[in-house]
Design an enzyme around this catalytic site. Sequence first.
Site, PDB file in Angstrom:
ATOM      1  CG  HIS A  21     106.794  44.387 -46.302  1.00  0.00           C
ATOM      2  ND1 HIS A  21     106.513  45.516 -45.954  1.00  0.00           N
ATOM      3  CD2 HIS A  21     108.181  44.551 -46.700  1.00  0.00           C
ATOM      4  CE1 HIS A  21     106.300  46.942 -46.817  1.00  0.00           C
ATOM      5  NE2 HIS A  21     107.769  46.418 -47.448  1.00  0.00           N
ATOM      6  CE1 TYR A  30      98.482  46.742 -42.720  1.00  0.00           C
ATOM      7  CE2 TYR A  30      95.920  47.874 -42.695  1.00  0.00           C
ATOM      8  CZ  TYR A  30      97.554  46.908 -42.677  1.00  0.00           C
ATOM      9  OH  TYR A  30      97.605  46.013 -43.752  1.00  0.00           O
ATOM     10  N   PRO A  46      88.735  47.452 -47.082  1.00  0.00           N
ATOM     11  CG  PRO A  46      89.918  49.266 -47.387  1.00  0.00           C
ATOM     12  CD  PRO A  46      88.601  48.632 -47.010  1.00  0.00           C
ATOM     13  CE  LYS A  61      93.948  38.515 -44.815  1.00  0.00           C
ATOM     14  NZ  LYS A  61      95.107  38.358 -45.615  1.00  0.00           N
ATOM     15  CE1 TYR A  84      97.809  43.466 -42.377  1.00  0.00           C
ATOM     16  CE2 TYR A  84      99.892  41.982 -43.316  1.00  0.00           C
ATOM     17  CZ  TYR A  84      98.770  43.171 -43.467  1.00  0.00           C
ATOM     18  OH  TYR A  84      98.933  44.688 -44.350  1.00  0.00           O
TER      19      TYR A  84
HETATM   20  C1  PHB Z   1      97.882  49.313 -50.203  1.00  0.00           C
HETATM   21  O1  PHB Z   1      98.690  49.463 -50.080  1.00  0.00           O
HETATM   22  O2  PHB Z   1      97.071  49.930 -51.329  1.00  0.00           O
HETATM   23  C2  PHB Z   1      97.408  48.227 -48.865  1.00  0.00           C
HETATM   24  C3  PHB Z   1      97.762  48.037 -48.046  1.00  0.00           C
HETATM   25  C4  PHB Z   1      97.027  47.634 -47.383  1.00  0.00           C
HETATM   26  C5  PHB Z   1      96.191  47.905 -46.895  1.00  0.00           C
HETATM   27  C6  PHB Z   1      95.306  48.317 -48.131  1.00  0.00           C
HETATM   28  C7  PHB Z   1      95.632  49.216 -49.391  1.00  0.00           C
HETATM   29  O3  PHB Z   1      94.885  47.353 -45.672  1.00  0.00           O
END
Ligand code: PHB
Length: 394
Positions: free
Chosen positions: A72, A201, A293, A297, A385
């Site tokens: 990505h 997000y 989450p 990280k 990120y």
């Molecule tokens: C996930 O795909 O489970 C996932 C992706 C990004 C995050 C947290 C979890 O920030």
Amino acid sequence: MKTQVAIIGAGPSGLLLGQLLHNAGIDNVIIERQDPDYVLGRIRAGVLEQGMVDLLREAGVGARMDFEGLVHDGFELAFDGRREHIDLKGLTGGKTVMIYGQTEVTRDLMEARAASGARSFYNAAQVQPHDLKGDAPYVTFEQDGEQFRLDCDYIAGCDGFHGVSRKSIPAGVLKEFERVYPFGWLGVLADTPPVSDELIYANHERGFALCSMRSPTRTRYYVQVSADEKVDDWSDERFWNELKSRLPERTAAKLVTGPSIEKSIAPLRSFVVEPMQYGRLFLLGDAAHIVPPTGAKGLNLAASDVNTLFRILLKVYGEGRTDLLEQYSAICLRRIWKAERFSWWMTSLLHRFPEMDAFGRRMQQTELDYYVSSEAGRRTIAENYVGLPYEAIE
Ligand code: PHB
Ligand code: APR
């Protein structure tokens, strides 16, 4: 029984450290409390930083990731009905992230370990490290009613937040830093095509939402829920409706729903202990720190701890550089605190807090608007990120 490095815990930290050490000719034994299927049954995050991707390749376990993983170049922030693209690659001089589930990373590492012939003990009970401050530490445990003693040079505590390693350090030695957030994430795994090519997000009046994926046919979605929410109260239909209500309209309209394969609620916590070493015991991964989450990280920090201990042990066994062992904790913590800061900041920026009033909400929206309207702001988000660089060991 004797080895050079005793590894407690066969999660990603223990398995990756074991593989790197084994390939370098440093003998190690892994002791795990659960059985392999239990370890593989846990659904966790799935975004790998470049540093972790490179480390997995170095360990010789990158083939399936390189074949099946999704690279990505960016992700999106949704707020105020807008969708803003963060161009990770363009803003960081070419860095990207890899979408590949932790479950798959763990499976690849387990297969590599089995093929290597290195020793592992699953279903181990009463695991206990001893004589950490002396120069002959050892680990005792039971398996199938038989007692074992493993003598070693060093112990790697890779046994997660609830493990025995951190608890074996005498009271008063460790300083703990903690923040528990007043909400959790309800996650659903489904065999549906992703709503977008990139992760989204979303900050919304009703709470945070995240659109993630595992493959072009498997999705992982999350919605923020209150800390005391019960997963049984969430039918699939309720989940999909809540998720749609938190996404921009045109995104919600495109969302493909389907039966959930897995559904669970995870609490959100920030936690760090200092230092991460006590005598010959070293803490790695979730045994030493937890991040919420938001920003993905957790797994990546485990990988950077592994990288640090591995490179130090290479010099300890190769060049007799035992002086480096004392630097392990400080090197790890510099990077950990920065990832703690980023995860805390992303969490603060994107979630609905119970105490948040109308002013607080405007501040959140304005901070998002400010960051995405500024090249410097976008770059700050992007460089964190994709993952801050690993420190060199010299
Ligand atoms: C996930 O795909 O489970 C996932 C992706 C990004 C995050 C947290 C979890 O920030
Ligand atoms: N003895 C032996 N093994 C133990 C013990 C014990 N007393 N206690 C726990 N374990 C095992 C657990 O069963 C688990 O398999 O240690 C392992 C720890 O694995 P994880 O919790 O996955 O921790 P870690 O390997 O550090 O992985 C990094 O970062 O944010 C997270 O989701 C991410 O789980 C990932 C973690």
